[in-house]
Write a protein that holds these residues in place. Structure first.
Motif, PDB file in Angstrom:
ATOM      1  N   CYS A   1       6.132  -1.950  -4.728  1.00  0.00           N
ATOM      2  CA  CYS A   1       7.510  -2.037  -5.211  1.00  0.00           C
ATOM      3  C   CYS A   1       7.865  -0.813  -6.044  1.00  0.00           C
ATOM      4  O   CYS A   1       8.969  -0.265  -5.938  1.00  0.00           O
ATOM      5  CB  CYS A   1       7.703  -3.315  -6.034  1.00  0.00           C
ATOM      6  N   ARG A   2       6.937  -0.355  -6.888  1.00  0.00           N
ATOM      7  CA  ARG A   2       7.177   0.870  -7.663  1.00  0.00           C
ATOM      8  C   ARG A   2       7.371   2.064  -6.735  1.00  0.00           C
ATOM      9  O   ARG A   2       8.179   2.959  -6.999  1.00  0.00           O
ATOM     10  CB  ARG A   2       5.997   1.141  -8.596  1.00  0.00           C
ATOM     11  N   PHE A   3       6.590   2.089  -5.661  1.00  0.00           N
ATOM     12  CA  PHE A   3       6.578   3.219  -4.743  1.00  0.00           C
ATOM     13  C   PHE A   3       7.829   3.275  -3.866  1.00  0.00           C
ATOM     14  O   PHE A   3       8.372   4.352  -3.591  1.00  0.00           O
ATOM     15  CB  PHE A   3       5.324   3.127  -3.865  1.00  0.00           C
ATOM     16  N   LEU A   4       8.315   2.104  -3.430  1.00  0.00           N
ATOM     17  CA  LEU A   4       9.357   2.060  -2.399  1.00  0.00           C
ATOM     18  C   LEU A   4      10.749   1.689  -2.899  1.00  0.00           C
ATOM     19  O   LEU A   4      11.730   1.943  -2.201  1.00  0.00           O
ATOM     20  CB  LEU A   4       8.950   1.063  -1.309  1.00  0.00           C
TER      21      LEU A   4
ATOM     22  N   ASP B   1      17.956  -2.045  -5.197  1.00  0.00           N
ATOM     23  CA  ASP B   1      17.644  -2.115  -3.771  1.00  0.00           C
ATOM     24  C   ASP B   1      17.520  -3.567  -3.327  1.00  0.00           C
ATOM     25  O   ASP B   1      17.125  -4.440  -4.101  1.00  0.00           O
ATOM     26  CB  ASP B   1      16.334  -1.383  -3.465  1.00  0.00           C
ATOM     27  N   THR B   2      17.814  -3.809  -2.070  1.00  0.00           N
ATOM     28  CA  THR B   2      17.759  -5.164  -1.515  1.00  0.00           C
ATOM     29  C   THR B   2      16.432  -5.394  -0.803  1.00  0.00           C
ATOM     30  O   THR B   2      15.948  -4.525  -0.077  1.00  0.00           O
ATOM     31  CB  THR B   2      18.915  -5.390  -0.529  1.00  0.00           C
ATOM     32  N   VAL B   3      15.862  -6.569  -1.021  1.00  0.00           N
ATOM     33  CA  VAL B   3      14.603  -6.968  -0.388  1.00  0.00           C
ATOM     34  C   VAL B   3      14.797  -8.333   0.262  1.00  0.00           C
ATOM     35  O   VAL B   3      15.362  -9.245  -0.345  1.00  0.00           O
ATOM     36  CB  VAL B   3      13.452  -7.039  -1.412  1.00  0.00           C
TER      37      VAL B   3
ATOM     38  N   PRO C   1      18.709  -4.025   3.736  1.00  0.00           N
ATOM     39  CA  PRO C   1      17.545  -4.116   2.829  1.00  0.00           C
ATOM     40  C   PRO C   1      16.577  -2.952   3.013  1.00  0.00           C
ATOM     41  O   PRO C   1      16.490  -2.348   4.080  1.00  0.00           O
ATOM     42  CB  PRO C   1      16.898  -5.439   3.242  1.00  0.00           C
ATOM     43  N   ARG C   2      15.844  -2.684   1.963  1.00  0.00           N
ATOM     44  CA  ARG C   2      14.810  -1.643   1.981  1.00  0.00           C
ATOM     45  C   ARG C   2      13.478  -2.218   2.448  1.00  0.00           C
ATOM     46  O   ARG C   2      12.708  -1.546   3.131  1.00  0.00           O
ATOM     47  CB  ARG C   2      14.651  -1.067   0.564  1.00  0.00           C
TER      48      ARG C   2
ATOM     49  N   HIS D   1      16.741  -0.829  12.069  1.00  0.00           N
ATOM     50  CA  HIS D   1      17.419  -0.775  10.766  1.00  0.00           C
ATOM     51  C   HIS D   1      16.621  -0.015   9.709  1.00  0.00           C
ATOM     52  O   HIS D   1      16.997  -0.041   8.529  1.00  0.00           O
ATOM     53  CB  HIS D   1      17.721  -2.197  10.281  1.00  0.00           C
ATOM     54  N   GLY D   2      15.529   0.646  10.096  1.00  0.00           N
ATOM     55  CA  GLY D   2      14.756   1.423   9.127  1.00  0.00           C
ATOM     56  C   GLY D   2      14.123   0.578   8.040  1.00  0.00           C
ATOM     57  O   GLY D   2      14.015   1.010   6.880  1.00  0.00           O
ATOM     58  N   LEU D   3      13.692  -0.624   8.395  1.00  0.00           N
ATOM     59  CA  LEU D   3      13.141  -1.576   7.424  1.00  0.00           C
ATOM     60  C   LEU D   3      11.629  -1.407   7.304  1.00  0.00           C
ATOM     61  O   LEU D   3      10.927  -1.290   8.303  1.00  0.00           O
ATOM     62  CB  LEU D   3      13.458  -3.005   7.873  1.00  0.00           C
TER      63      LEU D   3
END
Length: 466
Positions: free
Chosen positions: A192-195, A200-202, A247-248, A279-281
């Motif tokens: 989570c810290r990295f990305l 941001d949406t998860v 979402p990321r 969607h680049g998820l």
């Protein structure tokens, strides 16, 4: 009570609701120090209350020192920020049954308290003697460093062993793509810290492992739930969430889903990965229960080749919660960044724990222990399921393996109420809404079959449901 008193009570409740909505935004850092609050008219429309209700709420928050009024300009968040409170972020639950309370109560419980709602195996099911034997062996070995830091990626022989183990599940990960962590939770925290950036949406499953909610709130993420099916996430709802929310990340258990016990199907896995690519998820696949499966279920990381799927796991559920050892398997270029984050936040990271787990894995002790666990859990599942059905609790599915049964209560019953009643008799239950972002699982309870074998669980449950 007179009509006027009822009107006054209703007004008071609405004021408190508005105050709580503002507190949650400040706690979640969506309203930072100095930020202007929504206009009285705008917030009244958003909350569907009168302007006078918002005025009263803002005045009370100003009296508490949480916000300040500027004449002719509006209301602003006070200059200081209160300490982060996870309990204030997200849907408000009764503290007796919210996710963090369930964890705290289970961890603090003495031997007199029963824990059918907890997420781990009983102490007596764990390989205590094998761990002690391995500790004695390591203590005598001059090859094991008991005092120094370990390498940034983690113990090399352990990463080589993990690479071979993942290959058995169809996941191709070279040792250089694997980084050891102190736990599965630390693995998710680092990712989570990295990305993620705040806001941001998860995506998560609904229901899902409740600590995903707490972890993501701590990272100031916006969390969106996607309904579960017995074969994975609802793909139509998943596609809609991708389009609407961009979402990321998506975090899930693909094998032995927590809390439902469901298993991802190959068809769902393929379609899910197609949507993720479009969607680049990025997907985090938490595989902490993998060793409880008699035969490996489909893994997203196997289909994807660790391109956009990150695979994590640990041994806290199957070996020891005291010996903290987890891992991340990811793209080589991402591992480099994760190493820097690991050094910045924990530096060395559980080198001795990795030595101990490696010793248990390589001498065959762990394999024999896990085989026995699977058999024991299968017997517990066959015993606990029918006893719950007699009380009117129906499993959502019949899990193929693992420790969890996700059960629906008879119509009209509220799991939180039953949990409070059971708590009064020293039984910790796990009500469904603790796992549900949408708060749509009030009629469900999650049972850990290994912790539900004591007859007192069913007698207390029967009284709580009466």
């Amino acid at each position: 009570m007179t009509l006027q008193q009822r009107i006054e009570d209703d007004a008071g409740t609405l004021v408190e609701q508005v105050m709580q909505a503002v507190r949650q935004r400040i706690a979640a850092r969506t309203l930072a120090p100095g930020a202007k609050l929504p206009s009285i008219r705008g917030f009244a429309d958003a909350m569907q209350v009168s302007k006078s209700t918002v005025v009263e709420a803002y005045d009370r928050l100003a009296a508490e020192g949480l916000i300040r009024s500027r004449r002719g300009s509006g209301f602003y968040v006070a200059g200081h920020l209160p300490p982060l409170s996870l309990a204030e972020i997200g849907p408000r639950l009764d503290r007796e049954v919210d996710p963090l309370w369930v964890s705290r109560q289970s961890l603090e419980a003495g031997d007199a308290m029963l824990k059918p709602g907890c997420g781990w195996l009983p102490r007596e099911w764990m390989p205590d003697e094998a761990i002690r034997r391995a500790l004695r062996t390591l203590a005598r070995s001059e090859m094991v460093d008991l005092t120094d830091y370990g390498p940034p990626l983690g113990l090399s022989p352990m990463r080589q062993l993990l690479s071979r183990r993942m290959a058995e599940h169809g996941i191709e990960a070279e040792p250089r793509q694997i980084m050891l962590t102190e736990s599965g939770s630390q693995a998710i925290d680092l990712l989570c810290r990295f990305l993620l950036e705040p806001g941001d949406t998860v995506l998560v499953d609904d229901p899902c492992y409740f600590n995903f909610h707490a972890m993501l709130r701590a990272h100031r993420a916006r969390v969106i739930g996607v309904p579960c099916t017995p074969t994975g996430p609802d793909l139509e709802a998943f596609a809609q969430a991708l389009t609407e929310h961009r979402p990321r990340l998506y975090i899930t258990n693909s094998g032995l889903h927590n809390p439902t016990g469901a298993t991802l199907s190959p068809v769902t896995a393929h379609r899910l990965l197609k949507l993720a690519e479009q969607h680049g998820l990025t997907i985090i696949e938490d595989d902490i229960f993998a060793d409880l499966e008699p035969e490996p279920a489909p893994r997203l990381a196997a289909f994807d080749g660790l391109e956009r799927v990150i695979h994590i796991g640990s041994f806290s559920k199957t070996l020891s919660a005291a010996v903290r050892c987890g891992f991340i398997a990811a793209r080589p270029d991402w591992v480099e960044g994760l190493i820097d984050l690991k050094l910045a936040t924990s530096f060395g990271g559980g080198h001795f724990s990795a030595e101990l787990v490696h010793a248990l894995l390589k001498d065959g002790s762990y394999r024999k222990h896990v085989e026995a666990l699977r058999e024991r859990l299968a017997r517990a599942m066959s015993e606990v399921g029918p006893r719950l059905k007699k009380l009117g609790l129906e499993p959502w599915i019949e899990p193929r393996a693992g420790m969890f049964l996700w059960c629906s209560l008879p119509d009209g019953m509220d799991a939180a109420t039953i949990a409070r009643r059971a708590l009064a008799e020293n039984v910790v239950l796990a009500p469904g809404n603790a796992f549900s972002l949408s708060q749509s699982a009030k009629g469900f309870l999650r049972f850990n079959v290994a912790q539900s074998l004591d007859t007192r669980v069913f007698s207390v449950l029967e009284r709580a449901m009466a």
